[in-house]
Design an enzyme around this catalytic site. Structure first.
Site, short mmCIF file in Angstrom:
data_model
loop_
_atom_site.label_atom_id
_atom_site.label_comp_id
_atom_site.label_asym_id
_atom_site.label_seq_id
_atom_site.Cartn_x
_atom_site.Cartn_y
_atom_site.Cartn_z
N ASN A 138 0.88 -1.13 -0.14
CA ASN A 138 0.05 0.14 -0.18
C ASN A 138 0.78 1.11 0.09
O ASN A 138 0.38 2.25 -0.34
CB ASN A 138 -1.04 0.13 1.07
N GLU A 235 3.90 -4.70 12.55
CA GLU A 235 2.85 -3.55 12.32
C GLU A 235 1.70 -4.43 11.43
O GLU A 235 1.69 -4.54 10.16
CB GLU A 235 3.14 -2.44 11.53
N CYS A 269 -3.60 1.56 6.84
CA CYS A 269 -3.74 1.14 8.08
C CYS A 269 -4.36 2.08 9.05
O CYS A 269 -5.10 1.52 9.97
CB CYS A 269 -2.60 0.23 8.70
#
Length: 467
Positions: A138, A235, A269
């Site tokens: 992303n 993460e 995110c």
């Protein structure tokens, strides 16, 4: 995370039209082990280089990235579909992070004196070896940078397993770091599917692993690393709350929430995935959201007039559509959007969902796409309970005029980061990371450079038995 079943080649597929642009062969196990061995050999010399030598190379990386930002931005947009202006901004941010660590590493890793009554003692921060970095698509340049910049400056070497849909971004970063003067083996790219990663975690020459991705992927990598007593940082995404307090400027809050959610077509995110608004302001807030939605333009990510880009792949778009349909079937209200766009490419309409309850999957899941979920609350306690009603704990936002009150609320939100009057953001000097199901460890800032160094105690006395 990527779908890695039966991958025979690593492909660039333009999500704007779903056309295959370029293919790369998957590396063999022998090729990968050779690259890891070369990284291990390179570490023996790289760790001995001075901070000044490393800094010159890493500053050069930043310089090259800025000079080629249009080219690199177009490459990111081609491979994963984000708006070109977002891609260029990502390249500039990545360059800033490289510069930050190139400038700060020597002072951050200087010996730290410890108070002791006899003799002297200090902590020496020393590199540990080859770091395996596993990164998603992303933010194809930024995700690389978060792990590469601090670790290369610390004296570690790195091998990167990037997402399989951004191979050209992966390759060009290796090329740039080498062009900047990094010796062969200091930073290398691996063209392998995600399903093969665990086996390489076991390689004794890999000393630590950092991963950004899904919770299942993180759990498996953490387990593999833990089994070999190797450190990892994770993460793993989020379902960030965006809490609007009674005194907030609604126009500002709506603009921030909507455009923050549509950033990168919702594939962030830390975008505001659950917007939580006072019941007394709900109708007004909702109408303002609808007004902005009516003006959003979905289309070509290279077109500066486009607001919402395609998702990263056909599979990503299909998965989001399934989640929207499930929310509807379970009783949520789809007020706007909710469908695939009737055109080629991995497009999903900007979607507005309300009336989501705890018995629905959407209440807990992360929806990685342009889906705006709106909640209401009667009391502040209820708002905080809503904010924490998820297994994730990455970022969050509190919007208010009274900043002291906003900070009080922020302290009660169970996440690694909370921004006041701003979507969860990114800056080189600010730590990034989460808690709960969003993982552990920090990247960026001072914290990021200490994750993979050996904090070695050195004690010096005149006596053989100081006690």
């Amino acid at each position: 995370m990527e779908n890695t079943k039966n991958i025979s080649s690593i492909k660039t597929v333009n999500p704007f039209n779903n056309e295959v642009v370029k293919q790369f062969e998957v590396m063999s196990k022998d090729q990968v082990n050779t690259i890891i061995s070369k990284a291990d050999e390179a570490f023996k010399n790289w760790r001995k280089t001075s901070f000044a030598q490393r800094s010159a190379i890493i500053h050069k990386v930043a310089e090259i990235m800025r000079s080629r930002k249009e080219e690199l931005g177009k490459l990111a947009t081609l491979e994963m579909g984000k708006l070109l202006r977002e891609s260029i901004a990502e390249v500039e941010l990545s360059a800033d992070i490289f510069d930050y660590y190139a400038s700060k590493a020597e002072s951050l890793l200087a010996d730290k004196k410890l108070e002791t009554p006899i003799g002297k003692a200090f902590i020496s921060y020393e590199p540990i070896g080859v770091i395996l970095s596993v990164q998603p698509w992303n933010f194809p340049f930024y995700q690389i940078t978060r792990s590469a910049a601090p670790n290369l400056m610390a004296g570690n070497t790195m091998v990167l397993k990037h997402a399989s849909n951004v191979p050209q971004c992966a390759q060009v970063m290796e090329d740039i770091i080498r062009e900047a003067g990094a010796p062969d083996g200091v930073y290398s790219n691996l063209f392998i599917p995600g399903k093969d990663i665990e086996s390489y975690v076991n390689n004794p020459k890999i000393k630590a692993v950092t991963l950004t991705g899904s919770e299942p992927a993180g759990a498996s990598i953490a387990a593999a690393a833990g089994a070999k007593v190797k450190k990892s940082t994770l993460e793993l995404g989020g379902s960030d709350p965006f809490v609007v307090l009674d005194d907030a400027d609604l126009d500002d809050a709506v603009q921030t929430a909507v455009y923050g959610r549509m950033w990168n077509a919702g594939q962030v995110c830390v975008s505001p995935k659950r917007v939580i608004v006072p019941e007394s302001k709900y109708d007004e807030f909702l109408q303002k959201v609808k007004d902005i939605f009516s003006k959003l333009k979905v289309g070509d990510p290279m077109d500066p007039k486009t607001d919402v880009a395609p998702l990263s792949s056909e599979k990503a778009a299909a998965d989001v559509a399934v989640q929207i349909d499930k929310a509807k079937a379970q009783g949520a209200h789809i007020l706007l959007g909710g469908h695939r766009v009737d055109r080629p490419g991995a497009f999903v309409e900007p979607t507005l969902i309300t009336d989501i309850t705890p018995d629905m999957d959407a209440y807990y899941e992360e929806i990685f796409g342009p889906v705006f979920m709106l909640y209401k609350y009667k009391t502040l306690e209820e708002a905080i309970e809503l904010a924490n009603a998820t297994e994730f704990g990455l970022g969050g936002t509190v919007f208010a005029t009274d900043k002291e009150k906003a900070v009080e609320v922020a302290r009660q939100i169970e996440t690694g980061m909370v921004y006041i009057n701003h979507v969860t953001g990114i800056a080189p000097e600010l730590p990034f990371g989460g808690t709960k199901g969003s993982g552990y460890g920090r990247e960026q800032s001072e914290a990021g450079i200490y994750e993979f160094v050996n904090e070695k105690l050195i004690r010096v006395t005149d006596s053989k038995n100081p006690y």
